[in-house]
Design a protein around this motif. Structure first.
Motif, mmCIF file in Angstrom:
data_model
loop_
_atom_site.group_PDB
_atom_site.id
_atom_site.type_symbol
_atom_site.label_atom_id
_atom_site.label_comp_id
_atom_site.label_asym_id
_atom_site.label_seq_id
_atom_site.Cartn_x
_atom_site.Cartn_y
_atom_site.Cartn_z
ATOM 1 N N GLU A 234 0.802 -1.228 0.000
ATOM 2 C CA GLU A 234 0.000 0.000 0.000
ATOM 3 C C GLU A 234 0.835 1.278 0.000
ATOM 4 O O GLU A 234 1.824 1.396 0.721
ATOM 5 C CB GLU A 234 -0.915 -0.003 1.237
ATOM 6 N N ASP A 235 0.413 2.219 -0.841
ATOM 7 C CA ASP A 235 1.029 3.536 -0.902
ATOM 8 C C ASP A 235 2.530 3.522 -1.152
ATOM 9 O O ASP A 235 3.243 4.431 -0.739
ATOM 10 C CB ASP A 235 0.738 4.339 0.376
ATOM 11 N N SER A 236 3.010 2.515 -1.826
ATOM 12 C CA SER A 236 4.435 2.507 -2.138
ATOM 13 C C SER A 236 4.621 2.815 -3.623
ATOM 14 O O SER A 236 3.655 2.888 -4.379
ATOM 15 C CB SER A 236 5.045 1.146 -1.806
ATOM 16 N N TYR A 237 5.900 3.004 -3.994
ATOM 17 C CA TYR A 237 6.190 3.320 -5.387
ATOM 18 C C TYR A 237 7.489 2.678 -5.802
ATOM 19 O O TYR A 237 8.461 2.665 -5.047
ATOM 20 C CB TYR A 237 6.324 4.838 -5.567
ATOM 21 N N CYS A 238 7.529 2.151 -7.016
ATOM 22 C CA CYS A 238 8.823 1.757 -7.560
ATOM 23 C C CYS A 238 8.828 1.826 -9.076
ATOM 24 O O CYS A 238 7.799 1.753 -9.736
ATOM 25 C CB CYS A 238 9.250 0.375 -7.080
ATOM 26 N N SER A 239 10.018 2.044 -9.586
ATOM 27 C CA SER A 239 10.227 2.092 -11.028
ATOM 28 C C SER A 239 11.231 1.004 -11.369
ATOM 29 O O SER A 239 12.285 0.910 -10.760
ATOM 30 C CB SER A 239 10.753 3.471 -11.416
ATOM 31 N N TYR A 240 10.869 0.180 -12.315
ATOM 32 C CA TYR A 240 11.626 -1.029 -12.598
ATOM 33 C C TYR A 240 11.973 -1.050 -14.078
ATOM 34 O O TYR A 240 11.145 -0.753 -14.925
ATOM 35 C CB TYR A 240 10.726 -2.218 -12.261
ATOM 36 N N LEU A 241 13.225 -1.376 -14.398
ATOM 37 C CA LEU A 241 13.598 -1.429 -15.807
ATOM 38 C C LEU A 241 14.252 -2.743 -16.161
ATOM 39 O O LEU A 241 15.104 -3.226 -15.432
ATOM 40 C CB LEU A 241 14.563 -0.297 -16.156
ATOM 41 N N GLU A 242 13.847 -3.313 -17.286
ATOM 42 C CA GLU A 242 14.534 -4.517 -17.743
ATOM 43 C C GLU A 242 15.106 -4.288 -19.135
ATOM 44 O O GLU A 242 14.517 -3.615 -19.976
ATOM 45 C CB GLU A 242 13.612 -5.744 -17.734
ATOM 46 N N GLY A 243 16.305 -4.836 -19.324
ATOM 47 C CA GLY A 243 16.951 -4.735 -20.633
ATOM 48 C C GLY A 243 17.405 -6.114 -21.041
ATOM 49 O O GLY A 243 17.678 -6.950 -20.196
ATOM 50 N N CYS A 244 17.471 -6.377 -22.336
ATOM 51 C CA CYS A 244 17.827 -7.713 -22.766
ATOM 52 C C CYS A 244 18.655 -7.720 -24.042
ATOM 53 O O CYS A 244 18.385 -6.966 -24.960
ATOM 54 C CB CYS A 244 16.587 -8.553 -23.062
ATOM 55 N N THR A 245 19.647 -8.604 -24.087
ATOM 56 C CA THR A 245 20.373 -8.846 -25.336
ATOM 57 C C THR A 245 20.702 -10.328 -25.446
ATOM 58 O O THR A 245 20.567 -11.066 -24.481
ATOM 59 C CB THR A 245 21.712 -8.077 -25.405
ATOM 60 N N ALA A 246 21.138 -10.738 -26.618
ATOM 61 C CA ALA A 246 21.501 -12.141 -26.834
ATOM 62 C C ALA A 246 22.556 -12.205 -27.920
ATOM 63 O O ALA A 246 22.645 -11.317 -28.750
ATOM 64 C CB ALA A 246 20.278 -12.934 -27.286
ATOM 65 N N PRO A 247 23.364 -13.277 -27.921
ATOM 66 C CA PRO A 247 24.368 -13.372 -28.980
ATOM 67 C C PRO A 247 23.734 -13.736 -30.316
ATOM 68 O O PRO A 247 22.593 -14.202 -30.372
ATOM 69 C CB PRO A 247 25.293 -14.481 -28.496
ATOM 70 N N GLN A 248 24.541 -13.487 -31.347
ATOM 71 C CA GLN A 248 24.089 -13.740 -32.693
ATOM 72 C C GLN A 248 24.289 -15.211 -33.015
ATOM 73 O O GLN A 248 25.414 -15.685 -33.006
ATOM 74 C CB GLN A 248 24.999 -12.892 -33.565
#
Ligand SMILES: Nc1ncnc2c1ncn2[C@@H]1O[C@H](COP(=O)(O)OP(=O)(O)OP(=O)(O)O)[C@@H](O)[C@H]1O
Ligand SMILES: [Mg+2]
Lengths: 486, 253
Positions: A234-248
């Motif tokens: 309740e009444d909390s906040y967060c900002s979350y980021l995900e990034g992704c890569t992979a080999p060829q």
């Protein structure tokens, strides 16, 4: 005209920059999928009995399903026996000092162009403002800032760690938003997920930093099945980021993640993704199949969930980050940029399920297609019978950079309450040769021109990204489109 | 040495011949006005010089400051110092004027072997140029031409010209759509930018602009060719008599 097209073509033909893999000794299960595989994963992770049971139920359920075919994408049948379901770097890395991190692993992070900023933060632990957890193939290798977060009572760790340290929370929320019965890939993920991130923000706490996870597929023939669970009390906040890569790699690799968000009364979760999995080569060979289930529930009144995604990678993307607006006055948002080039295919969009009164949702989707790619928006806005005064606004824009690419929009609306207001707008446009020429006339080459025009086109969405990532996303957009209009 | 030499230029668009043997020499420090009836090929000339790929050059030569202009890509021409103020400026939604100009100025400076401005220098430079053309701060901050009024777009073109400091500026009907005050401001901006090293080609239908920016030469373009050249008095004569007398003389010849 011909020259212009040539320039545009060259522009979009730039190659994937993250296509390397590193020899890190790994601890792998053999290829193949059976109850044994599921048990082995659970055993390796030292999981409690109930979790193994849950995995097995999911697996048995999965066996009863057939692969879905409704999405506007085409790809050869996946051989689920030809995949490695567990692959972990042998050296377990504990947090703390950078010196302890395997040099190869650090090299890996260095090469993750997208995480350069993170790299800096990892190096300079004191001055940093983003907590990072990196999932490398199947396991989570590093979570920074545990202590700073712990002071606030925030839990941010790998999923496996959370299973050990906070089993009650995992038991309570795992599968509560995306049950294993939800769909084919969520069932598969539930059976074989190997790691991911877990985050819990206690009542009334504003998370002081961006929480960030990097996903990377490294080993050959591995699938990546990660599980992310974010709970904002309740009444909390967060900002979350995900990034992704992979080999060829020439062969396609499967990535089937599940992300669950729970936002309690008055809480807000902002979830941003910059997805840059290997998209395959110019001729459509190789690349990641990205079949992801992402869903959040606004469980309490006045809660909010906001999805922002910049999708430039993967050979095939199938992904619909959604919001269940259960609490009265809750808000769901979806801001998306999806870029496809060469032979990439994306079928992405969102579902906004309005259950509570006065619930509001906003959908802004920008699809950009170049080369021979196909880009579809698929969205559902559903207004439940009790959702009095629900509001939705959807804007779906498509930009075509070539005559051989396709843009499609599939909006579905189900309205069960007469007081609801649902608005949908859609546009399709082509990048104007006159715009490119105008930029050329000011000294910008065609590549720069397209970069500028596309970034301008996506501005509404890019503006929603946390500041430090917006710049990287902009660069990524320009790179993904190199070689494209015609 | 001349800045621009155009010899026997022929160009077509959509299979239609528009320029039919155009000749012109422009020296540094000069202002040339080009007038002529609608559809005579004035904007086509501007487009061809700027390298618009929709126009096909079928014959002729163009030398720009010692280089073969027709060999160059449009962006190279711009970096070499050729600027076109468009008759119909293009909108680029979502791209702020400031960013657009930052990229453009950086390219042009790089080409000239100059260091890029840092953020502070750039803002100071931009402020100076904004004042020169009295461009309001809010226009500078908005997306390139998006939702600008006709007159605002024209003024923005002149602002961009001031930022890029070209050797040769072609102004295609920059005066049309400007109110009386704006016309004076734009003209005075152009006059301040005039120097012995640069040159202007001003395409216009009206003598009025030429009261403010006094040209060294006035040319009449008709049916893809220059059919008459003179000094500023020629513009006055056209204002008074229109083009019919020239057309008649041509018919008789
Ligand atoms: N892209 C195009 N496609 C087809 N015809 C064109 C194109 N551009 C120009 N033309 C034609 O070429 C001729 C010359 O046009 P241009 O724009 O150069 O005239 P102008 O002298 O600038 O006229 P105005 O004074 O009205 O601006 C016109 O007949 C015009 O219709
Ligand atoms: Mg014209």
């Amino acid at each position: 005209m011909a020259e212009e097209n040539q320039a545009l073509k060259e522009f979009t033909e730039k190659e994937y920059e993250y296509g390397w893999s590193i020899d890190i000794e790994t601890d792998q299960l053999p290829k193949g999928l059976s109850e044994e595989t599921v048990r082995a994963i659970s055993f390796k992770k030292n999981e409690p009995e109930w979790l193994l049971e849950w995995r097995l139920k999911a697996f048995r359920y999965w066996l009863t399903l057939v692969e879905p075919e409704w999405a506007h994408v085409k790809y050869p049948k996946i051989d689920f026996q030809d995949i490695i379901y567990y692959s972990a770097p042998k050296k377990k890395v504990e947090l703390g000092s950078l010196d302890e991190v395997d040099a190869d692993m650090l090299e890996t992070f260095k090469k993750l162009g997208i995480s350069l900023e993170e790299q800096k933060r990892l190096m300079n632990v004191a001055g940093s403002n983003v907590a990072v957890d990196a999932v490398f193939d199947s396991v989570s290798v590093k979570t920074t800032f545990q202590e700073t977060l712990r002071d606030k009572g925030i839990i941010f760790c790998s999923f496996s760690e959370a299973v050990q340290s906070h089993p009650e929370l995992i038991k309570k929320y795992l599968g509560s938003v995306v049950p294993y019965t939800d769909n084919y890939y969520s069932a598969l993920n539930s059976a074989v997920f190997s790691d991911g991130s877990f985050c819990f923000i206690p009542k009334g706490v504003r998370c002081p930093m961006e929480l960030s996870t990097y996903f990377r597929i490294n080993a050959m023939n591995t699938g990546q099945f990660e599980r992310t669970l974010v709970v904002a009390d309740e009444d909390s906040y967060c900002s979350y980021l995900e990034g992704c890569t992979a080999p060829q790699r020439d062969e396609n690799q499967l990535h089937a993640a599940v992300v669950e968000l729970v936002s309690m009364k008055g809480a807000e979760i902002k979830y941003s993704t910059v997805q840059n999995w290997y998209p395959g080569d110019k001729n459509g060979k190789g690349g990641i199949y990205n079949f992801v289930t992402k869903r959040g529930i606004c469980a309490g009144a006045y809660s909010k969930i906001s999805w922002t995604q910049v999708e430039t990678g993967s050979a095939v993307t199938w992904k619909y980050p959604s919001c269940i607006l259960k609490g009265d006055n809750s808000i769901g948002e979806f801001y998306s940029v999806a870029v496809t080039n060469n032979y990439q295919q994306a079928d992405t969009g969102t579902k906004m399920i309005h259950l509570g009164k006065n619930t509001k949702s906003t959908i802004i989707s920008k699809g950009i297609s170049a080369g021979h790619s196909n880009n579809s928006y698929r969205g559902l806005v559903k207004i439940g019978k009790n959702a009095t005064n629900a509001r939705n606004f959807s804007q779906c824009d498509s930009l075509l950079l070539s005559s051989t690419s396709g843009a499609h929009t599939f909006p579905y609306i189900e309205c069960g309450n007469k007081t609801a207001k649902v608005e949908h707008e859609a546009t399709t446009s082509k990048v104007g040769e006159d715009q490119i020429f105008y930029c050329n006339q000011r000294g910008l080459d065609t590549e720069q021109a397209i970069g500028l025009i596309v970034n301008g086109y996506c501005k509404e969405v890019l503006n929603k990204l946390p500041m430090e990532f917006a710049v990287e996303a902009q660069k990524l957009l320009a790179v993904s489109l190199e070689g494209s209009v015609g | 040495m001349s800045l621009l030499t155009i010899k026997n230029l022929k160009a077509r668009v959509e299979e239609k011949d528009i320029l039919k043997g155009f000749n012109l020499t422009v020296n540094p420090g000069e202002v040339h006005a080009i007038m002529g009836p609608n559809g005579s090929g004035k904007s086509t000339l501007a487009s061809v010089l700027a390298g618009n790929p929709n126009y096909e050059v079928t014959d002729g030569e163009v030398d720009f400051d010692g280089k073969d202009l027709l060999e160059m890509a449009p962006e190279e021409r711009a970096r070499e110092g050729l600027f076109l103020a468009f008759q119909y400026p293009i909108e680029i939604p979502g791209v702020s004027n400031v960013n657009f100009m930052k990229s453009a100025v950086a390219e042009v400076r790089k080409h000239r072997g100059l260091e890029p401005f840092d953020a502070k220098e750039f803002l100071a430079f931009m402020k100076e140029k904004k004042e020169l053309v009295e461009l309001s701060g809010s226009l500078a901050g908005r997306a390139v031409n998006e939702g600008f009024s006709g007159g605002e777009k024209k003024r923005n073109e002149i602002f961009q010209m001031a930022m890029l400091n070209p050797k040769l500026a072609i102004l295609d009907e920059t005066d049309s759509g400007l109110d009386i005050d704006a016309l004076r401001i734009v003209a005075s901006g152009v006059n301040k930018l005039r120097s012995k090293d640069n040159a202007f080609i001003i395409i216009t239908h009206y003598q009025r602009l030429l009261d403010y920016i006094v040209p060294d030469f006035v040319h009449v373009l008709y049916n893809g060719k220059i059919v008459r050249s003179g000094t500023k008095e020629l513009a006055l004569e056209l204002e008074e008599k229109g083009y019919d007398w020239i057309k008649e003389e041509l018919a008789e010849a």
